[in-house]
Design a protein around this motif. Structure first.
Motif, PDB file in Angstrom:
ATOM      1  N   PRO A 129       0.343  -0.874  -0.225  1.00  0.00           N
ATOM      2  CA  PRO A 129       0.163  -0.332   0.003  1.00  0.00           C
ATOM      3  C   PRO A 129       1.195   1.474   0.081  1.00  0.00           C
ATOM      4  O   PRO A 129       2.027   1.451   0.582  1.00  0.00           O
ATOM      5  N   THR A 130       0.635   2.475  -0.832  1.00  0.00           N
ATOM      6  CA  THR A 130       1.024   3.423  -0.668  1.00  0.00           C
ATOM      7  C   THR A 130      -0.053   4.646  -0.125  1.00  0.00           C
ATOM      8  O   THR A 130      -1.229   4.232  -0.022  1.00  0.00           O
ATOM      9  N   GLU A 131       0.540   5.280   0.341  1.00  0.00           N
ATOM     10  CA  GLU A 131      -0.334   6.757   1.181  1.00  0.00           C
ATOM     11  C   GLU A 131      -1.495   6.937   0.192  1.00  0.00           C
ATOM     12  O   GLU A 131      -2.507   7.411   0.328  1.00  0.00           O
ATOM     13  N   ASP A 132      -1.364   7.403  -1.066  1.00  0.00           N
ATOM     14  CA  ASP A 132      -2.353   7.900  -1.593  1.00  0.00           C
ATOM     15  C   ASP A 132      -3.088   6.709  -3.081  1.00  0.00           C
ATOM     16  O   ASP A 132      -4.239   6.964  -3.042  1.00  0.00           O
ATOM     17  N   GLU A 133      -2.855   5.516  -2.682  1.00  0.00           N
ATOM     18  CA  GLU A 133      -3.194   4.749  -2.790  1.00  0.00           C
ATOM     19  C   GLU A 133      -4.006   3.137  -2.281  1.00  0.00           C
ATOM     20  O   GLU A 133      -2.432   2.270  -2.364  1.00  0.00           O
ATOM     21  N   PRO A 134      -4.088   3.515  -1.165  1.00  0.00           N
ATOM     22  CA  PRO A 134      -4.223   2.365   0.119  1.00  0.00           C
ATOM     23  C   PRO A 134      -4.517   0.863  -0.649  1.00  0.00           C
ATOM     24  O   PRO A 134      -4.237  -0.726  -0.181  1.00  0.00           O
ATOM     25  N   ASP A 135      -5.316   0.853  -1.377  1.00  0.00           N
ATOM     26  CA  ASP A 135      -6.209  -0.668  -1.740  1.00  0.00           C
ATOM     27  C   ASP A 135      -5.746  -0.732  -3.015  1.00  0.00           C
ATOM     28  O   ASP A 135      -5.184  -2.311  -3.401  1.00  0.00           O
ATOM     29  N   GLU A 136      -5.190  -0.099  -3.520  1.00  0.00           N
ATOM     30  CA  GLU A 136      -4.296  -0.889  -5.061  1.00  0.00           C
ATOM     31  C   GLU A 136      -2.768  -0.329  -5.055  1.00  0.00           C
ATOM     32  O   GLU A 136      -2.094  -1.701  -5.171  1.00  0.00           O
ATOM     33  N   GLY A 137      -2.107   0.273  -4.036  1.00  0.00           N
ATOM     34  CA  GLY A 137      -0.725   0.219  -3.854  1.00  0.00           C
ATOM     35  C   GLY A 137      -0.047   0.471  -5.109  1.00  0.00           C
ATOM     36  O   GLY A 137      -0.638   0.163  -6.194  1.00  0.00           O
ATOM     37  N   GLU A 138       1.279   0.062  -4.596  1.00  0.00           N
ATOM     38  CA  GLU A 138       2.315  -0.069  -6.179  1.00  0.00           C
ATOM     39  C   GLU A 138       2.632  -0.922  -5.465  1.00  0.00           C
ATOM     40  O   GLU A 138       3.364  -1.675  -4.692  1.00  0.00           O
TER      41      GLU A 138
END
Length: 108
Positions: free
Chosen positions: A35-44
């Protein structure tokens, strides 16, 4: 191309793992997403192998990349091998050939 989304193992911070076969690159691929802060559900994709021609030549090579992060179905290696087998004899189209020349300097 095939793509299988795998169930992440709990407790390792992974939200998704993906594995598959990329016929134009003649390589299996493996991705692990966090997870990322901007995309917690999709992540990177913090791990992504199989982006170079022939980089992961076998289903087992791709599975080794993700096995610490995701549950691996018993039939996955056979399914991946069948995906590759189903593409035997296929050739690159004009756009794939041009892309390979641009990216890798090769047609194969």
């Amino acid at each position: 191309m095939s793509r299988y989304e795998l169930k992440p193992r709990p407790g390792n911070g992974v939200i998704k793992a993906v594995i598959g076969w990329d016929r134009p690159l003649q390589s299996f691929f493996a991705q692990v997403f966090t997870p990322t802060e901007d995309e917690p559900d999709e992540g990177e994709a913090t791990i992504w192998l199989g982006t170079e021609p022939g980089e992961l030549p076998t289903p087992e090579a791709a599975i080794r990349v993700v096995e610490a992060y995701a549950d691996i179905p018993e039939t996955l290696a056979a399914s991946l091998a069948a995906d590759r087998h189903a593409t035997i004899g296929m050739v690159d189209g004009v756009h794939q050939t041009r892309a390979k020349l641009s990216l890798f300097g090769t047609r194969s």
